[in-house]
Design an enzyme around this catalytic site. Structure first.
Site, PDB file in Angstrom:
ATOM      1  NE  ARG A 108       8.088 -13.672   8.303  1.00  0.00           N
ATOM      2  CZ  ARG A 108       7.905 -14.681   7.446  1.00  0.00           C
ATOM      3  NH1 ARG A 108       7.412 -15.824   7.870  1.00  0.00           N
ATOM      4  NH2 ARG A 108       8.215 -14.540   6.175  1.00  0.00           N
ATOM      5  CG  HIS A 109       3.160 -12.862   7.242  1.00  0.00           C
ATOM      6  ND1 HIS A 109       4.195 -12.100   6.736  1.00  0.00           N
ATOM      7  CD2 HIS A 109       3.476 -14.154   6.971  1.00  0.00           C
ATOM      8  CE1 HIS A 109       5.095 -12.890   6.170  1.00  0.00           C
ATOM      9  NE2 HIS A 109       4.681 -14.146   6.299  1.00  0.00           N
ATOM     10  NE  ARG A 145      -7.853   3.028 -20.181  1.00  0.00           N
ATOM     11  CZ  ARG A 145      -8.405   4.151 -19.733  1.00  0.00           C
ATOM     12  NH1 ARG A 145      -7.733   4.917 -18.888  1.00  0.00           N
ATOM     13  NH2 ARG A 145      -9.606   4.504 -20.131  1.00  0.00           N
ATOM     14  CB  CYS A 196     -10.087   1.604 -12.614  1.00  0.00           C
ATOM     15  SG  CYS A 196      -8.554   1.918 -11.722  1.00  0.00           S
ATOM     16  N   GLY A 197      -8.656   1.591 -15.128  1.00  0.00           N
ATOM     17  CA  GLY A 197      -7.650   1.642 -16.184  1.00  0.00           C
ATOM     18  C   GLY A 197      -6.315   1.091 -15.713  1.00  0.00           C
ATOM     19  CB  THR A 198      -3.808   2.339 -13.503  1.00  0.00           C
ATOM     20  OG1 THR A 198      -4.596   3.023 -12.512  1.00  0.00           O
ATOM     21  CG2 THR A 198      -3.469   3.267 -14.649  1.00  0.00           C
ATOM     22  N   GLY A 199      -5.951   0.203 -12.165  1.00  0.00           N
ATOM     23  CA  GLY A 199      -6.177  -0.496 -10.893  1.00  0.00           C
ATOM     24  C   GLY A 199      -5.823   0.366  -9.692  1.00  0.00           C
ATOM     25  N   GLY A 234      -6.539   3.916  -8.970  1.00  0.00           N
ATOM     26  CA  GLY A 234      -7.563   4.790  -8.383  1.00  0.00           C
ATOM     27  C   GLY A 234      -8.615   4.000  -7.610  1.00  0.00           C
ATOM     28  CG  ASN A 276       0.504  -7.798   2.086  1.00  0.00           C
ATOM     29  OD1 ASN A 276       0.688  -7.861   0.865  1.00  0.00           O
ATOM     30  ND2 ASN A 276       1.486  -7.586   2.931  1.00  0.00           N
ATOM     31  NE  ARG A 327       6.525  -8.330   9.869  1.00  0.00           N
ATOM     32  CZ  ARG A 327       7.354  -9.268   9.424  1.00  0.00           C
ATOM     33  NH1 ARG A 327       7.066  -9.966   8.350  1.00  0.00           N
ATOM     34  NH2 ARG A 327       8.483  -9.514  10.069  1.00  0.00           N
ATOM     35  CG  ASP A 363     -12.943   2.910 -14.379  1.00  0.00           C
ATOM     36  OD1 ASP A 363     -12.693   1.932 -15.118  1.00  0.00           O
ATOM     37  OD2 ASP A 363     -12.144   3.850 -14.199  1.00  0.00           O
TER      38      ASP A 363
HETATM   39  C1  RB5 Z   1     -10.175   6.499 -16.284  1.00  0.00           C
HETATM   40  O1  RB5 Z   1      -9.825   7.136 -17.470  1.00  0.00           O
HETATM   41  C2  RB5 Z   1      -8.935   6.207 -15.475  1.00  0.00           C
HETATM   42  O2  RB5 Z   1      -8.448   7.375 -14.897  1.00  0.00           O
HETATM   43  C3  RB5 Z   1      -9.229   5.179 -14.397  1.00  0.00           C
HETATM   44  O3  RB5 Z   1      -9.737   4.035 -14.999  1.00  0.00           O
HETATM   45  C4  RB5 Z   1      -8.073   4.695 -13.556  1.00  0.00           C
HETATM   46  O4  RB5 Z   1      -6.988   4.335 -14.346  1.00  0.00           O
HETATM   47  C5  RB5 Z   1      -7.682   5.543 -12.424  1.00  0.00           C
HETATM   48  O5  RB5 Z   1      -6.855   5.169 -11.580  1.00  0.00           O
END
Ligand code: RB5
Length: 154
Positions: free
Chosen positions: A133-134, A110, A66-69, A71, A100, A137, A8
């Site tokens: 074994r994996h 971020r 994305c920001g955190t990975g 979403g 996995n 699963r 994103d």
């Molecule tokens: C965008 O601001 C932020 O919400 C998106 O990049 C992400 O972190 C969502 O999981």
């Protein structure tokens, strides 16, 4: 190996860094966006594009940022057959392939710096699924998809 990239607006710089990094290493990288930092891109859009590219066979594996990975991986994981794992260090990136059979690595721009992200993708792409074994699963995850997929289509 063909690698689909998606991100994103929060992760364009890191996506470009990693795309160039893997291209130099000989991977065939496909950019599913985002590309313009001035345009907000809702993370489910690139998450779905990369997941569908893998399911259609256009790519073997994917990198989503994305920001955190979080979403973008949640969105990708809604596509049957996709196993997207958010990782912030190389150990988990290796194990999520070995155990996995993950087909997408997700990261937060971020959360991780560029050099750490390069180590994470190296671990992910150098690892191989161990099966054994994996396998059972991972098949159980597919069974959950089938259970609810069947319900949705009834
Ligand atoms: C965008 O601001 C932020 O919400 C998106 O990049 C992400 O972190 C969502 O999981």
């Amino acid at each position: 190996m063909k690698v689909a990239f998606g991100c994103d607006h929060a992760a364009i710089d890191l996506k470009n860094e990693l795309l160039n990094y893997l291209t130099e290493k000989g991977y065939e990288c496909i950019d599913y966006g985002a590309q313009d930092p001035n345009v907000k891109v809702d993370y489910p859009v690139p998450g779905l594009k990369v997941a569908e590219a893998i399911m259609r066979g256009e790519a073997d594996k994917g990198v989503l940022i994305c920001g955190t990975g979080i979403g973008i991986s949640l969105a990708a994981n809604k596509v049957p057959g996709i196993r997207a794992a958010v990782c912030s260090e190389p150990y988990s990136a290796k194990l999520t392939v070995q155990h996995n059979n993950a087909n997408i690595i997700a990261m937060g721009a971020r959360v991780v710096g560029t050099e750490l992200a390069k180590m994470i993708v190296d671990s992910f792409f150098e690892a191989e699924f161990e099966g054994g074994r994996h396998e059972k699963r991972v098949n159980m995850i597919s069974d959950i998809e089938k259970k609810y997929g069947a319900q949705w289509h009834e």
